[in-house]
Enzyme design. Structure first.
Site, PDB file in Angstrom:
ATOM      1  N   ARG A  86      -0.417  -2.406  -6.154  1.00 31.04           N
ATOM      2  CA  ARG A  86      -0.949  -1.165  -6.693  1.00 31.04           C
ATOM      3  C   ARG A  86      -2.486  -1.185  -6.564  1.00 31.04           C
ATOM      4  O   ARG A  86      -3.113  -2.248  -6.628  1.00 31.04           O
ATOM      5  CB  ARG A  86      -0.584  -1.038  -8.181  1.00 31.04           C
ATOM      6  N   HIS A  87      -3.079  -0.009  -6.387  1.00 29.22           N
ATOM      7  CA  HIS A  87      -4.550   0.066  -6.352  1.00 29.22           C
ATOM      8  C   HIS A  87      -5.145  -0.521  -7.629  1.00 29.22           C
ATOM      9  O   HIS A  87      -4.456  -0.661  -8.642  1.00 29.22           O
ATOM     10  CB  HIS A  87      -4.992   1.515  -6.168  1.00 29.22           C
ATOM     11  N   GLY A  88      -6.438  -0.803  -7.605  1.00 26.20           N
ATOM     12  CA  GLY A  88      -7.115  -1.391  -8.761  1.00 26.20           C
ATOM     13  C   GLY A  88      -7.490  -0.337  -9.807  1.00 26.20           C
ATOM     14  O   GLY A  88      -7.121   0.842  -9.691  1.00 26.20           O
ATOM     15  N   GLY A 353      -0.450   0.638  -2.489  1.00 34.05           N
ATOM     16  CA  GLY A 353       0.018   1.952  -2.916  1.00 34.05           C
ATOM     17  C   GLY A 353      -0.225   2.178  -4.398  1.00 34.05           C
ATOM     18  O   GLY A 353      -1.271   1.808  -4.930  1.00 34.05           O
ATOM     19  N   ALA A 396      -3.611  -3.122 -10.084  1.00 30.07           N
ATOM     20  CA  ALA A 396      -3.511  -4.232  -9.118  1.00 30.07           C
ATOM     21  C   ALA A 396      -2.212  -5.031  -9.254  1.00 30.07           C
ATOM     22  O   ALA A 396      -2.122  -6.172  -8.810  1.00 30.07           O
ATOM     23  CB  ALA A 396      -4.722  -5.172  -9.193  1.00 30.07           C
TER      24      ALA A 396
END
Ligand SMILES: *[C@@H]1O[C@H](CO)[C@@H](O)[C@H](O)[C@H]1NC(C)=O
Ligand SMILES: *[C@@H]1O[C@H](CO)[C@@H](O)[C@H](O)[C@H]1NC(C)=O
Ligand SMILES: *[C@@H]1O[C@H](CO)[C@@H](O)[C@H](O)[C@H]1NC(C)=O
Length: 458
Positions: A86-88, A353, A396
């Site tokens: 996952r994005h931060g 993602g 993240a």
């Protein structure tokens, strides 16, 4: 007797003083440089810090904790890693920024309570979130990915190597959303820094894979754009537990109950969560919630994830069939290569993602499934549920799938957020790859994206 009473009174007094001191001091935060973690931080759900899941990172962000991972025998060697991340940490979306601003305005304009944190909000805190921040990655989010890349080098020293990078055996794939692209760029920086090299490494944008949920027509129609699909969430937000949180909020602010809505307490909770995630502050906003309030807010968030992205509706997980097949297709390819010339063309595949990318896939794999569904009426009995989005998909969050070459054949390990998981239905934490494929045979032979996502027009 008298002595006992005096002792008790002293004890109670002492307790009050200590609590008062703790309360006021945590209400005024700017003086201390050490990060004070809000008492309610573990209830932030998808807005939670990765460090809340792995507390050892607070002392050393580059540490890896081997005691959380099960490895196969030492005769095995790692041959492939797929990391779905996952994005931060990011800013709130515009919709939530607007809700936060409304709540802030309400507190400044109407609150007359005399809590310290209220005066702090009114006199010192500034509404610094602006609409243009809309979901963008923050500096902390870049660090989340930079550090994760460096930890993955430590976890997989034979896979994340200079040679594999230079020979194009490390692939980076991302959703087109700016926060994901920027997370992937930060990940790449961390990789180069950790390996002490400079090399070309392109990112490939692929929304069909990383934002499959947008492209699954049936999901969009039946869940995403369908209010009644989230009826349980609505009922909970109108139910007794949420009403109690709203009443307590009205009491703390000393405003009429009618001016508080479920949206306003949510906005207050977001202010608490975002200030901590983005600025690493224990903001005055967090003082407006006690632990039970936070548990209710967490449950509201988990319910939403459950019904929108997870077990609530079958199409939620099925929408990830394309990502599921992409993963197993690649693993099969690695196995074929190992069995022929032994050279693996994709040693590491990193896919960046969203929480919405990870949750349906984990659900498809039957992970974090409670015996009883989460509903608007079972907050109390779901106290020990395993479906906790803060544990599963904080910023993240990462699903790591590892293949090992062992004397007896190929084995597969799965880790979520750097902790080993045993796949449900299997007993071995690092099972034979063939056993994994047997376990998921129905999906491997079906779960066709086109069929699953097609709308049956009558
Ligand atoms: C690693 O994780 C275990 C289990 O959660 C914990 O007890 C231990 O303190 C951690 N190790 C380090 C070095 O922090
Ligand atoms: C992405 O990173 C670049 C370079 O650091 C920056 O200029 C840009 O504003 C960032 N975009 C978002 C949406 O965060
Ligand atoms: C919306 O969701 C409800 C509840 O899941 C379902 O019964 C209904 O068929 C859905 N509507 C559409 C248009 O798919």
């Amino acid at each position: 007797m008298v002595k006992q009473v005096v002792t008790t009174i002293c004890f109670v007094l002492f307790h009050c003083i200590i609590s008062y001191w703790a309360f006021t001091s945590s209400c005024s935060i700017h003086s201390s440089t050490k990060i004070i973690i809000p008492a309610v931080a573990r209830y932030f759900g998808t807005k939670g810090r990765y460090e809340e899941v792995n507390a050892y990172l607070i002392d050393d962000i580059l540490a890896i904790n081997n005691s959380l991972v099960t490895l196969p025998s030492s005769k095995c060697s790692e041959i492939h890693l797929t990391a779905i991340i996952r994005h931060g940490t990011r800013y709130p979306t515009i919709k939530n920024i607007q809700k936060m601003r409304e709540f802030y305005d309400l507190v400044v304009r109407d609150a007359t309570g005399n809590l310290n944190c209220l005066s702090e909000i009114k006199s010192q805190w500034k509404m610094w979130y602006t609409d243009d921040m809309d979901g963008r990655l923050v500096d902390k989010g870049r660090e989340d990915h930079r550090h994760l890349a460096q930890r993955l080098i430590k976890w997989f020293p034979s896979l994340l190597t200079e040679e594999n990078v230079r020979h194009g055996r490390v692939k980076l794939i991302t959703s087109s959303k700016h926060r994901c692209v920027n997370s992937t760029i930060a990940f790449r920086e961390g990789l180069m820094e950790g390996l002490r090299i400079e090399a070309e490494l392109e990112l490939a944008v692929n929304d069909a894979l990383m934002r499959y949920f947008d492209q699954c027509e049936r999901f969009v129609k039946e869940v995403e754009n369908n209010k009644s699909a989230l009826q349980e969430v609505k009922s909970f937000n109108e139910g007794p537990e949420m009403k109690r949180v709203m009443e307590k909020m009205a009491d703390r602010l000393v405003v009429p109950f009618a001016s508080i809505t479920d949206d306003s307490v949510e906005a207050g909770f977001f202010l608490c969560a975002y200030e901590f995630a983005i600025q690493e502050l224990n903001p005055p906003w967090c003082q407006l919630f006690d632990e039970v309030d936070a548990q209710v807010m967490e449950y509201a968030g988990d319910l939403k994830q459950y019904w929108k992205r997870s077990y609530g509706h079958e199409i939620n997980s099925k929408s990830s069939c394309i990502l599921f097949h992409d993963l197993f297709h690649r693993l099969d390819q690695v196995v074929t290569q190992i069995n022929s010339d032994g050279i693996v063309s994709e040693a590491v595949t990193v896919q960046v993602g969203h929480a919405e990318t990870l949750l349906p896939l984990l659900t498809l794999l039957d992970l974090f499934k409670d015996d009883i569904p989460l509903s608007s009426t079972n907050f109390a009995t779901q106290h020990n549920r395993i479906f906790r989005s803060g544990k599963i998909v904080p910023y993240a969050a990462n699903l790591l799938v590892v293949l090992y070459k062992c004397p007896e054949g190929i084995r597969m390990g799965v880790r979520l957020n750097e902790k080993s998981l045993t796949l449900p239905g299997l007993t071995d934490p690092v099972p034979m790859y063939e056993d994994v494929k047997k376990r998921y045979r129905a999906l491997l032979e079906g779960c066709d994206q086109e069929t699953v996502c097609k709308i049956n027009n009558s």
